[in-house]
Every structure is written in C-alpha cells, then in structure tokens.
Design a protein around this motif. Structure first.
Motif, PDB file in Angstrom:
ATOM      1  N   CYS A  23       0.830  -1.210   0.000  1.00 29.47           N
ATOM      2  CA  CYS A  23       0.000   0.000   0.000  1.00 29.47           C
ATOM      3  C   CYS A  23       0.869   1.266   0.000  1.00 29.47           C
ATOM      4  O   CYS A  23       1.634   1.506   0.940  1.00 29.47           O
ATOM      5  CB  CYS A  23      -0.905  -0.007   1.234  1.00 29.47           C
ATOM      6  SG  CYS A  23      -1.810   1.535   1.442  1.00 29.47           S
ATOM      7  N   MET A  49      -6.791   4.940   5.022  1.00 30.75           N
ATOM      8  CA  MET A  49      -5.762   5.109   6.047  1.00 30.75           C
ATOM      9  C   MET A  49      -6.340   5.199   7.460  1.00 30.75           C
ATOM     10  O   MET A  49      -5.708   4.757   8.421  1.00 30.75           O
ATOM     11  CB  MET A  49      -4.884   6.330   5.736  1.00 30.75           C
ATOM     12  CG  MET A  49      -4.006   6.126   4.526  1.00 30.75           C
ATOM     13  SD  MET A  49      -2.978   4.632   4.635  1.00 30.75           S
ATOM     14  CE  MET A  49      -3.768   3.553   3.480  1.00 30.75           C
ATOM     15  N   VAL A  52      -7.443   1.465   8.256  1.00 25.99           N
ATOM     16  CA  VAL A  52      -6.383   0.515   8.609  1.00 25.99           C
ATOM     17  C   VAL A  52      -5.544   0.978   9.792  1.00 25.99           C
ATOM     18  O   VAL A  52      -4.771   0.205  10.350  1.00 25.99           O
ATOM     19  CB  VAL A  52      -5.431   0.225   7.405  1.00 25.99           C
ATOM     20  CG1 VAL A  52      -6.214  -0.239   6.198  1.00 25.99           C
ATOM     21  CG2 VAL A  52      -4.553   1.421   7.066  1.00 25.99           C
ATOM     22  N   ASN A 128      -4.437   7.562  -4.542  1.00 22.97           N
ATOM     23  CA  ASN A 128      -4.474   6.211  -5.110  1.00 22.97           C
ATOM     24  C   ASN A 128      -5.502   6.145  -6.240  1.00 22.97           C
ATOM     25  O   ASN A 128      -5.878   5.081  -6.704  1.00 22.97           O
ATOM     26  CB  ASN A 128      -4.738   5.153  -4.027  1.00 22.97           C
ATOM     27  CG  ASN A 128      -5.959   5.514  -3.202  1.00 22.97           C
ATOM     28  OD1 ASN A 128      -6.908   6.102  -3.721  1.00 22.97           O
ATOM     29  ND2 ASN A 128      -5.957   5.171  -1.924  1.00 22.97           N
ATOM     30  N   CYS A 211      -1.976   1.634  -5.252  1.00 19.58           N
ATOM     31  CA  CYS A 211      -2.875   0.774  -4.475  1.00 19.58           C
ATOM     32  C   CYS A 211      -2.998  -0.559  -5.216  1.00 19.58           C
ATOM     33  O   CYS A 211      -3.785  -0.677  -6.167  1.00 19.58           O
ATOM     34  CB  CYS A 211      -4.246   1.453  -4.383  1.00 19.58           C
ATOM     35  SG  CYS A 211      -5.570   0.360  -3.838  1.00 19.58           S
ATOM     36  N   PRO A 212      -2.196  -1.565  -4.849  1.00 19.96           N
ATOM     37  CA  PRO A 212      -2.230  -2.848  -5.573  1.00 19.96           C
ATOM     38  C   PRO A 212      -3.635  -3.453  -5.629  1.00 19.96           C
ATOM     39  O   PRO A 212      -4.027  -4.017  -6.655  1.00 19.96           O
ATOM     40  CB  PRO A 212      -1.285  -3.740  -4.755  1.00 19.96           C
ATOM     41  CG  PRO A 212      -0.377  -2.800  -4.037  1.00 19.96           C
ATOM     42  CD  PRO A 212      -1.175  -1.555  -3.779  1.00 19.96           C
ATOM     43  N   THR A 213      -4.394  -3.316  -4.558  1.00 17.69           N
ATOM     44  CA  THR A 213      -5.734  -3.925  -4.533  1.00 17.69           C
ATOM     45  C   THR A 213      -6.660  -3.276  -5.547  1.00 17.69           C
ATOM     46  O   THR A 213      -7.393  -3.951  -6.278  1.00 17.69           O
ATOM     47  CB  THR A 213      -6.318  -3.783  -3.107  1.00 17.69           C
ATOM     48  OG1 THR A 213      -5.373  -4.331  -2.195  1.00 17.69           O
ATOM     49  CG2 THR A 213      -7.648  -4.499  -2.968  1.00 17.69           C
TER      50      THR A 213
END
Ligand SMILES: Cc1ncc(C[n+]2csc(CCOP(=O)(O)OP(=O)(O)O)c2C)c(N)n1
Ligand code: SF4
Length: 297
Positions: A23, A49, A52, A128, A211-213
């Motif tokens: 992230c 943010m 999490v 992102n 943001c890989p997801t």
C-alpha cells in the motif's frame, strides 16, 4: 537534523496497521511521520488510512491522531492549528493525510477554507486515484483510461474528464507551498516533506500512492510504479513556491507508457488509440506546465 534516505530516523509512528501489502498510502504516512516527528498532531478522514490505522485496541499511530468526517479534513486541521496557536505553541506539526476522494471531491470546500485561513497546516493528499476504501469507485483524480467499479475507462464513455489539477487549485488560493511527489521517488518526497514542515502557512503535497488492490497489480510493484509514472511523464514532479512554479525533474525522453501501464489490471482493456490519447494528453500537460513556469518566473 537533515533527513535523507540514508539518514532516516529509526523511530516508527505508523506501525501495525492493517493496510494491504504494497500500500503506497501507508508507506507515505510512515515516511512522513519520521520527518514530522513525535510532536505531530495528525488528522485522517474516512478512507483507507483511517480504516487501517485506527483499529482499537491495535492503534497504528504513535502520535496524537484523530479521524475527521470525510468532508472535513481542512476544517479539523484549521481548528487544531488555531488552538495550538492560541496556546502560543509553535513546534507542533499539524498534518492531514487524506485520500484523493476526500481531497479532490468531497473535502474540496474544506480544503479551500483551510487555504484561505492561512493557518500553519500541512495537508497531504495520498492519491491512489479512486475511492478505495468503499470499493474502488471513480474519484475526481482517477486518470482517464483507468477502469474502476463505476467507470469503464474508454473513450466516448462520457464518464471521464482529466484528473483535477490539485496543484493549480492550491496555487489559485495563493498558498505559500504546493508540490507533487511520489512514493517511488523517496529522495524528492523527503525533501518536500521537510520543506512543507518549515512553511509558515498552509503547505499542500499531492503524493502518488499506488494501491495494488484497486489497481490490479502486484504488491511488489509499488515502488516501480511510483518511479515509472514519473519517467513516463504521467506524474510530473513540480513545486509551487513563492508564486513560482518549478519542474523538479524533466526526463530527457519520456519512457514508453507500457513501462507504467502494463501489469495494471485497471488498464488491461486499453487499445492502441487509447494509449495515443493518453500520451497526447500528457504532452499537452507538459506544454502547459512549461508555459506556467515561464509565466511565473
Ligand atoms: C459523508 C460521507 N460520505 C461517504 C462516506 C463513505 N466513505 C468512507 S471512506 C470513502 C472513500 C474514501 O476514498 P478516498 O478519500 O479516495 O480515500 P481511500 O479510501 O482511497 O484511501 C467513502 C465514500 C463517509 N464516510 N462519509
Ligand atoms: S485498498 Fe489500496 S489504499 Fe486501501 S489499504 Fe489496500 S492498498 Fe492501501
């Protein structure tokens, strides 16, 4: 102490968070708080943010921090800064970390008010490029061509304008300092974070944060993407300071778009004509930036 990649404080102020692997936003907060230090007072609105970082009892922030309503980061920062000023305290960095949705769309009025009040705040948008926390919806900072769960990312779909130009918006408010940065260019990022901490008034940073997801890419590609977006010219590194624009890095030749776009699921559908449209828009943007540099110098 001057902070650089080789001289990073060991102390951590954002640990044990529950962000996805790779992230970019969480990496940014971790680095930024090493710069701003233990006295920082942090404001994070609804978004990834805060989701999490504030999971009671496993709070990830090691400094004073609070969650702001989604639309209110600028207002909450202003209030904090005013309270600190009223107490005669000057060494407390008041820092906001807000997503692109919270900054470019729903919190734009609040950000505008904060710029107008001229309080000493540091506002950092971790970009992102979509509303990630609620399921990857398109924001005003989603780039043309990127697929989200609410936009198809194709020419003629009618759902896309260019990314909102947050640096221009900040500059139009006459803020003393506004800059772009990328988590893939940490030396430049660290320099700008330190500069922002010295500004007597509102400082704004717009930071590219993969943001890989949401982007459908591998978690170990975050830094590579944060570099290649700059090398391809899609994320110019710029600084607005004392009414002047500076381009911090002009690649002698832009790297091929494929170096950035390949490997991201959100761009998988793009055809040759879409890539041409993206590179044309990039070239136009660079011409505009170069003329802005000339006009402001
Ligand atoms: C007034 C209001 N509207 C909607 C929401 C729901 N909501 C919470 S987080 C979020 C998305 C945040 O997107 P962004 O600011 O881009 O941050 P990211 O999740 O990408 O980190 C939304 C829509 C909310 N909390 N408050
Ligand atoms: S969805 Fe994206 S922005 Fe949110 S925590 Fe995961 S990687 Fe980070």
């Amino acid at each position: 102490m001057k902070i650089s990649i080789k001289h990073l404080p060991e102390e951590e102020f954002f640990v044990g968070h529950k962000a996805c692997a790779g992230c970019g936003g969480s990496l940014l907060i971790r680095l930024a708080l090493k710069v701003f230090g233990p006295n920082s007072h942090v404001v994070i609105p609804a978004g990834c943010m805060s989701a999490v970082g504030f999971i009671y009892p496993q709070m990830a922030l090691g400094v004073n921090a609070m969650i702001a309503p989604f639309a209110a980061t600028g207002a909450v920062l202003s209030g904090l800064a005013a309270a600190i000023r009223a107490k005669g305290i000057t060494d407390i960095p008041v820092v906001g970390f807000a997503g692109d949705g919270a900054t470019a769309d729903i919190g734009l009025q609040s950000l505008s008010g904060a710029f107008d009040r001229r309080e000493r705040i540091i506002y950092i948008c971790y970009d992102n490029e979509a509303y990630m926390n609620t399921g990857i919806q398109k924001s005003g900072a989603t780039p043309w061509g990127a697929k989200t769960t609410t936009s198809i990312g194709r020419a003629g779909s009618g759902s896309f304008g260019p990314k909102k130009d947050l640096i221009k918006i900040a500059a139009a408010h006459g803020v003393p300092y506004a800059a772009t940065a990328s988590v893939g260019q940490p030396a430049d990022l660290l320099k700008k974070l330190q500069k922002a901490a010295q500004i007597d008034g509102p400082a704004f940073l717009h930071v590219f944060a993969p943001c890989p997801t949401g982007w459908g890419c591998k978690p170990d590609q975050t830094i590579k993407l944060g570099k290649s977006v700059v090398d391809t010219g899609l994320w110019p590194l710029i600084e607005w300071e004392n009414e002047r624009l500076t381009i911090n890095r002009t690649p002698p030749r832009f790297a091929p778009l494929s170096e950035y776009i390949d490997g991201q699921g959100r761009y998988k559908h793009l055809q040759e004509e879409d890539l041409i449209a993206i590179s044309n828009a990039r070239d136009t943007r660079w011409k505009q930036l170069q003329s802005w540099v000339r006009e402001s110098s």
